[in-house]
Design an enzyme around this catalytic site. Structure first.
Site, short mmCIF file in Angstrom:
data_model
loop_
_atom_site.label_atom_id
_atom_site.label_comp_id
_atom_site.label_asym_id
_atom_site.label_seq_id
_atom_site.Cartn_x
_atom_site.Cartn_y
_atom_site.Cartn_z
N HIS A 35 5.20 -43.80 -7.72
CA HIS A 35 6.20 -44.39 -8.61
C HIS A 35 7.30 -45.12 -7.88
CE1 HIS A 35 4.68 -41.40 -11.66
NE2 HIS A 35 4.46 -42.59 -12.15
N GLY A 82 -6.64 -67.99 13.76
CA GLY A 82 -5.97 -67.02 14.65
C GLY A 82 -6.86 -66.07 15.40
N SER A 132 -16.47 -71.05 18.42
CA SER A 132 -16.37 -71.34 19.85
C SER A 132 -17.35 -70.50 20.68
CB SER A 132 -14.95 -71.10 20.33
OG SER A 132 -14.61 -69.73 20.18
#
Ligand code: ADP
Ligand code: MG
Length: 547
Positions: A216, A378, A418
């Site tokens: 809550h 990233g 890559s």
């Protein structure tokens, strides 16, 4: 961050409307607010009703349907419904002679409103019973008793199946109370939920966790340093099992997201939970993971364990249903498939050069990831560092075998765009790096490597890829100082290019100013290979590439 809710709207009412629009069984009333199942199983004699503050979706309205609840009564976000809503909801579905079981989470507002609703329904001639859920170990010892949290899901699932099997009010109440008694939950959060209207409910410092948090928006009684997932799950499971004691028929386990945790993470947590349960010799009858009882978008999770006293609970837990309740399966033993390991991979002779290279690129992981974050996703630094650490593990005795290890590692063990492309270049260079090979041989290898990359990846010079570093170097006769300088210059030149290949092509002109990370990594790798083959690079400075 803000939410789409405006302060003058009641998100719980709008959410019910949305739920009804996307369901063929849910009916809803906006005033008073409640929802009900329009597709009740004819065998069901007892109306199952539950509710509480909104913000815990899919609980409870998502649990309406065959095998689940008949009535769900949401209050405002994190606020109990009022008793008039509960009475109206039950009256909507109760046929004459029906009995009613109220499933109530232990919070003062809920307890009071459901108790008053029970009295009003009883006064109307309805037989009503209540099951109170108090499972949260994070509030153990509180004067008002433990909070009701994750076990509510388990109880509603089991009671839903039992009600459809035709059980009567007393049987269902006994069953619900027995399961409640043998269920405990614990929740942790790394970050607060977003309050409707915007803003975090509470702050959690870096590297800290709220341990034993509620649903809550209240902080936990304890803030701890994050011990890492392994140790965290171990502590949670141990505390749950210690609280429950022996289980005659194994355990039902639910890993639950609090609204801001990915399914990937929940599955990972589940694997760890299973491991700790096995270490404790605590048999798992069924393990389920998902988001069933949330706290808006809180970044955290809970674990609920039910110690099974009666195998009938497992049957009800596994019974099919038509709601957003868990869809558990009986636990099995799963072992990962192990591919055959290639014993010939690498020379297994350790290579000081590869070890050093792996260390250098481990230190470059973050700067290269940062470049890739600005122009892609990233992960390039992680991919390269992983390739070189795997290459170091493969080892090598001379440049030829070291390059072969690098090529094998990048081709077979590194993903992304890559990894395999570097694998291609490296395997062509490795091919020419045998005994007595010199810079001219390596240069020849580089030329065929670049051809291979262009053939497979389709990139031309100027497309802003590794090719922009590799191709200028390959134009030289040999892999010497001039070739490396050309690669560095080529990588620099990508700062002014927009991309026509790879992920960066989605970003248009936003990539301008940042060099292509693949081109930067290619230049750095060529520099290391040239140095290893004896080239004198003078005072070539590559640090500016990483800015
Ligand atoms: P991903 O984009 O899948 O996350 P990486 O981050 O490992 O892969 O690699 C990104 C780099 O891959 C880019 O910076 C670019 O140099 C190179 N690259 C992407 N597509 C191509 C391509 N078609 N040909 C050559 N190089 C490419
Ligand atoms: Mg990437």
């Amino acid at each position: 961050m803000s939410t789409p809710f405006s302060p003058d709207q009641s998100p719980h009412v709008e959410a019910l409307r949305g739920l009804a629009l996307t369901s063929d069984v849910v009916g809803y009333s906006a005033d008073p607010v409640f929802a009900w199942n329009r597709d009740r199983d004819p065998a069901r004699r007892v109306v199952l009703a539950s509710g509480g503050g909104a913000g815990h979706e899919p609980m409870h309205a998502g649990f309406l349907g065959r095998g689940g609840l008949d009535v769900a009564v949401p209050g405002e976000v994190f606020t109990s419904p009022h008793n008039g809503q509960i009475v109206a909801g039950v009256q909507q579905v109760a046929r004459s002679g029906d009995e009613v079981l109220l499933i109530v989470k232990n919070y003062t507002g809920d307890v009071i409103n459901f108790a008053i609703a029970a009295e009003r329904l009883t006064a109307d001639g309805c037989r009503v019973a209540t099951v109170l859920v108090e499972d949260d170990l994070g509030s153990e010892g509180a004067a008002v008793g433990r909070r009701g949290t994750g076990a509510t899901v388990v109880i509603e699932k089991i009671l839903g199946a039992a009600a459809d099997a035709g059980d009567g009010l007393e049987e269902l109440q006994r069953l619900g109370e027995a399961v409640a008694e043998r269920s405990r939950s614990l929740a942790v959060a790394r970050a607060s939920h977003t309050r409707p209207g915007g803003g975090a409910g509470f702050e959690v410092g870096d590297g800290l966790l709220e341990y034993g948090v509620g649903i809550h928006g209240e902080t936990a009684a304890e803030t701890i340093e994050d011990p890492g997932l392994e140790a965290l799950v171990e502590r949670m499971v141990n505390e749950l099992l210690d609280a429950l004691g022996e289980a005659e028929h194994g355990h039902l386990v639910m890993v639950n997201g609090l609204g801001g945790v990915s399914n990937l993470e929940l599955a990972h947590i589940s694997a760890r939970v299973a491991e700790v349960m096995a270490d404790r010799d605590a048999p798992v009858a069924s393990l389920v993971s998902g988001t069933f009882i949330s706290a808006l978008d809180m970044r955290g999770f809970s674990i609920t364990v039910t110690a099974v006293d009666d195998p009938g609970w497992i049957d009800h837990w596994l019974a099919p249903h038509a709601t957003a309740l868990p869809r558990p399966v009986a636990a099995g033993v799963v072992e990962p498939h192990q591919g055959a390991t290639d014993e010939s991979a690498g020379s297994r002779e350790s290579s000081a050069w590869l070890d050093d290279l792996a260390e250098q690129f481990a230190a470059l992981r973050d700067p290269l990831n940062a470049l890739d974050q600005r122009t892609g996703d990233g992960d390039l630094g992680t991919n390269i560092a992983q390739g070189l650490s795997r290459a170091a593990r493969r080892g090598g005795g001379d440049l030829g075998s070291e390059l072969a290890s690098m090529a094998g590692a990048f081709l077979d063990e590194v993903g992304g765009s890559s990894g395999p492309l570097f694998g291609l270049v490296l395997s062509e260079i490795a091919r020419t790096a045998g005994d007595g090979a010199g810079p001219r041989d390596l240069g020849r290898g580089l030329r065929s490597g670049v051809e291979a990359v262009r053939r497979v990846g389709g990139a031309e010079p100027g497309d802003r890829t590794m090719v922009d570093a590799l191709a200028p170097a390959a134009e030289r006769e040999a892999l010497d100082a001039e070739a490396v300088a050309a690669a560095v210059e080529g990588a620099e030149s990508t700062r002014t290019m927009t991309a026509r290949r790879g992920r960066a092509s989605y970003l248009g002109e936003r990539v301008l100013g940042t060099p292509d990370p693949g081109a930067v990594a290619a230049a750095l790798l060529l520099r290391s290979i040239a140095e290893r083959s004896g080239a004198d690079l003078g005072d070539l400075d590559t640090a500016a590439l990483l800015d």
